[in-house]
Write an enzyme that holds these catalytic residues in place. Structure first.
Site, PDB file in Angstrom:
ATOM      1  N   TYR A 332      71.832  26.504  50.697  1.00  0.00           N
ATOM      2  CA  TYR A 332      72.286  26.547  49.296  1.00  0.00           C
ATOM      3  C   TYR A 332      71.127  26.675  48.324  1.00  0.00           C
ATOM      4  O   TYR A 332      71.326  26.436  47.127  1.00  0.00           O
ATOM      5  CB  TYR A 332      72.997  25.251  48.890  1.00  0.00           C
ATOM      6  CG  TYR A 332      73.926  24.603  49.853  1.00  0.00           C
ATOM      7  CD1 TYR A 332      75.101  25.231  50.255  1.00  0.00           C
ATOM      8  CD2 TYR A 332      73.674  23.315  50.317  1.00  0.00           C
ATOM      9  CE1 TYR A 332      75.983  24.578  51.097  1.00  0.00           C
ATOM     10  CE2 TYR A 332      74.561  22.663  51.159  1.00  0.00           C
ATOM     11  CZ  TYR A 332      75.713  23.300  51.551  1.00  0.00           C
ATOM     12  OH  TYR A 332      76.583  22.651  52.365  1.00  0.00           O
ATOM     13  N   CYS A 365      61.284  30.361  63.008  1.00  0.00           N
ATOM     14  CA  CYS A 365      61.042  31.783  62.758  1.00  0.00           C
ATOM     15  C   CYS A 365      62.139  32.405  61.916  1.00  0.00           C
ATOM     16  O   CYS A 365      62.957  33.180  62.408  1.00  0.00           O
ATOM     17  CB  CYS A 365      60.888  32.507  64.090  1.00  0.00           C
ATOM     18  SG  CYS A 365      59.504  31.834  64.992  1.00  0.00           S
ATOM     19  N   GLU A 366      62.175  32.026  60.656  1.00  0.00           N
ATOM     20  CA  GLU A 366      63.118  32.555  59.669  1.00  0.00           C
ATOM     21  C   GLU A 366      62.430  32.429  58.318  1.00  0.00           C
ATOM     22  O   GLU A 366      61.857  31.379  58.022  1.00  0.00           O
ATOM     23  CB  GLU A 366      64.388  31.685  59.583  1.00  0.00           C
ATOM     24  CG  GLU A 366      65.266  31.649  60.796  1.00  0.00           C
ATOM     25  CD  GLU A 366      66.128  32.878  60.961  1.00  0.00           C
ATOM     26  OE1 GLU A 366      66.264  33.657  60.003  1.00  0.00           O
ATOM     27  OE2 GLU A 366      66.657  33.062  62.069  1.00  0.00           O
ATOM     28  N   TYR A 393      74.413  15.305  54.472  1.00  0.00           N
ATOM     29  CA  TYR A 393      74.338  16.704  54.908  1.00  0.00           C
ATOM     30  C   TYR A 393      72.919  17.060  55.355  1.00  0.00           C
ATOM     31  O   TYR A 393      72.468  18.195  55.198  1.00  0.00           O
ATOM     32  CB  TYR A 393      74.855  17.647  53.795  1.00  0.00           C
ATOM     33  CG  TYR A 393      76.236  17.245  53.330  1.00  0.00           C
ATOM     34  CD1 TYR A 393      77.335  17.450  54.161  1.00  0.00           C
ATOM     35  CD2 TYR A 393      76.437  16.605  52.111  1.00  0.00           C
ATOM     36  CE1 TYR A 393      78.604  17.040  53.771  1.00  0.00           C
ATOM     37  CE2 TYR A 393      77.705  16.190  51.717  1.00  0.00           C
ATOM     38  CZ  TYR A 393      78.780  16.413  52.550  1.00  0.00           C
ATOM     39  OH  TYR A 393      80.038  15.998  52.178  1.00  0.00           O
TER      40      TYR A 393
HETATM   41  C1  LIG Z   1      83.313  17.057  52.308  1.00  0.00           C
HETATM   42  C2  LIG Z   1      84.549  16.374  51.873  1.00  0.00           C
HETATM   43  C3  LIG Z   1      84.475  15.194  51.128  1.00  0.00           C
HETATM   44  C4  LIG Z   1      83.185  14.581  50.669  1.00  0.00           C
HETATM   45  O1  LIG Z   1      82.500  15.374  49.748  1.00  0.00           O
HETATM   46  P1  LIG Z   1      81.188  14.790  49.037  1.00  0.00           P
HETATM   47  O2  LIG Z   1      80.781  15.889  48.140  1.00  0.00           O
HETATM   48  O3  LIG Z   1      80.194  14.517  50.092  1.00  0.00           O
HETATM   49  O4  LIG Z   1      81.590  13.556  48.307  1.00  0.00           O
HETATM   50  C5  LIG Z   1      85.664  14.567  50.808  1.00  0.00           C
HETATM   51  N1  LIG Z   1      86.868  15.072  51.181  1.00  0.00           N
HETATM   52  C6  LIG Z   1      86.968  16.214  51.887  1.00  0.00           C
HETATM   53  C7  LIG Z   1      88.295  16.714  52.281  1.00  0.00           C
HETATM   54  C8  LIG Z   1      85.817  16.902  52.265  1.00  0.00           C
HETATM   55  O5  LIG Z   1      85.931  18.037  52.955  1.00  0.00           O
END
Ligand SMILES: *Cc1c(COP(=O)(O)O)cnc(C)c1O
Length: 438
Positions: A332, A365-366, A393
């Site tokens: 991102y 290697c990217e 994440y």
């Molecule tokens: C990823 C996700 C969340 C959490 O999102 P955050 O941005 O980490 O708070 C909650 N509900 C669903 C259905 C998701 O896919």
């Protein structure tokens, strides 16, 4: 300067510490790359949710379902389970993980667009709180699986409220072009279908409009639309018991960046909900599904500089962590603060202001393998750096690309450090593989 993650990640006498422990001590003891999490930071974030909800009449009856995909470490899941949290899972694997970590099935909501029959079956057998469903086919499939097992499946429909969360397009999920949720005009017909399926019990309505949303207005707009639907549903004889607003609450990633606090995110929502509850048609039970906002700033990725290599524009700081460890910058173009484990002295800062900017990159290697670009860092080979705000994440999206064993993870509480995931051995990486004999 205010660092994201402070006061749990902060310099003390020039040494970057997590709670009471210098990061250099952890790097020496456990090696790098290393994910480090602050127990106190996770705990503080969770308490803020709990306290904000408990202090408001509309939040008294509520459940915080931690979104497991943000960081699925057993240690972290177990912490949330002991604190009484529920969980939002998006796969059978996450469901099994939560149960293995001590989470209660009755507090699990199951989201995701592609639930398989096997996943539905295991969730029904476990006895989860709710399935968040998204299509007619999925409703029919769940009804059939529940019938086969002689069970009634509790369901909610995930509505796509078509609001713009003004976040990165890859993490916006509540626009009508997204694959997620039921389009507004299909919601009522789909609830009617659900009502007619004998092995489904309609109990809720939900939405999740995206991630890293830094404004409160999109949540409020989504809530307003869900509440309008609740009223329509009630008038149609399909009252819902709970409303689930999903997650997506943003966190600061940059030094001195301001983001709304949890209280600031939730209060307008609770106010709106309370007003509708007073009128009599709004659900009495509130669910939220935060992921990032609970763990994002509670983690850092420690990495050591291997080389400083001059480049055409910037120097390259080549470090031992890479996109396989932390994918967010590559995926991102996300920003993470990258700071030295030993605070630069004033003289060093002045000197580094005159040196060239550097791109902090991994060995993969990217060209997309970077952790940060155009940074002002005096670091040299052997120096230790911390990539902040890596608790969400980060490890959860890590891979074995380039046959790189994944990092170890350490959970710190005060002056105690616990290795919660051992560093992988490279042999483990091909343990499931076979060489055919032809
Ligand atoms: C990823 C996700 C969340 C959490 O999102 P955050 O941005 O980490 O708070 C909650 N509900 C669903 C259905 C998701 O896919």
């Amino acid at each position: 300067m205010s660092l994201p993650g402070s006061p749990f990640f902060t310099y003390r006498n020039g040494v970057l510490c997590v709670e009471e422990i210098p990061l250099s001590v952890l790097a020496k003891r456990f090696g790098t790359p290393l994910y480090v999490y602050s127990h106190a930071a996770i705990s503080a974030a969770f308490r803020e949710f709990q306290q904000t909800l408990a202090a408001h009449p509309a939040g008294a009856n509520s459940l915080v379902c931690y979104a497991v995909k943000a960081n699925s470490s057993l240690a972290i899941l177990n912490f949330f389970a002991r604190e009484g949290a529920g969980f939002d899972v998006v796969s059978g694997g996450e469901l099994a993980r939560v149960l293995a970590a001590g989470g209660q099935a009755q507090k699990i909501v199951f989201s995701g667009v592609g639930k398989t029959e096997a996943e539905m079956e295991s969730a029904l057998i476990a006895g989860i709180l709710c399935f968040n469903l998204e299509s007619a086919e999925e409703l029919r499939r769940l009804n059939a699986v529940a019938e086969r097992l002689g069970k009634i499946a509790p369901v909610s429909l995930r509505v796509n409220p078509d609001v713009d969360p003004k976040t990165h397009p890859y993490i916006a999920t509540g626009l009508k072009t997204a694959k997620f949720g039921v389009p507004m005009q299909d919601v009522l017909p789909l609830y009617r279908l659900a009502r007619g399926l004998p092995h489904l019990a309609v109990i809720g309505i939900d939405a999740h409009i995206g991630s890293q949303i830094l404004e409160t207005a999109p949540f409020d707009e989504a809530l307003a639309r869900l509440l309008a639907l609740c009223a329509e549903l009630a008038a149609d004889g399909i009252p819902v018991r709970h409303i689930d607003l999903g997650g997506g609450f943003g966190i600061p990633y940059r030094a001195n960046e301001n983001a709304p606090t949890i209280r600031e995110y939730l209060t307008p929502l609770l106010d709106r909900l309370a007003k509708e509850q007073a009128k009599g048609c709004a659900p009495r039970f509130l669910i939220v599904e935060p992921g990032r906002s609970l763990v994002g700033n509670a983690g850092a990725l420690l990495t050591r500089v291997e080389y400083r290599k001059p480049g055409a524009e910037h120097d390259f700081l080549i470090v031992d962590a890479a996109m396989n460890d932390l994918m967010r910058p590559a995926l991102y173009e996300a920003w993470h603060e990258i700071i030295p484990a030993r605070e630069e002295t004033t003289a060093e800062r002045e000197a580094s202001a005159k040196t060239r900017l550097c791109d902090v990159v991994g060995p993969v290697c990217e060209s997309g393998d970077f952790l940060g670009k155009g940074r002002r860092l005096a670091a040299e080979s052997g120096d230790l750096l911390a990539v902040l705000s890596a608790g969400a994440y980060g490890m959860a999206m890590s891979s074995h690309y380039n046959t790189r064993a994944r990092a170890a993870e350490v959970l710190v509480s005060g002056s105690a450090a616990h290795l919660v995931r051992r560093r992988e051995k490279v042999e483990d990486l091909w343990a499931e593989e076979e060489i055919p004999l032809f």
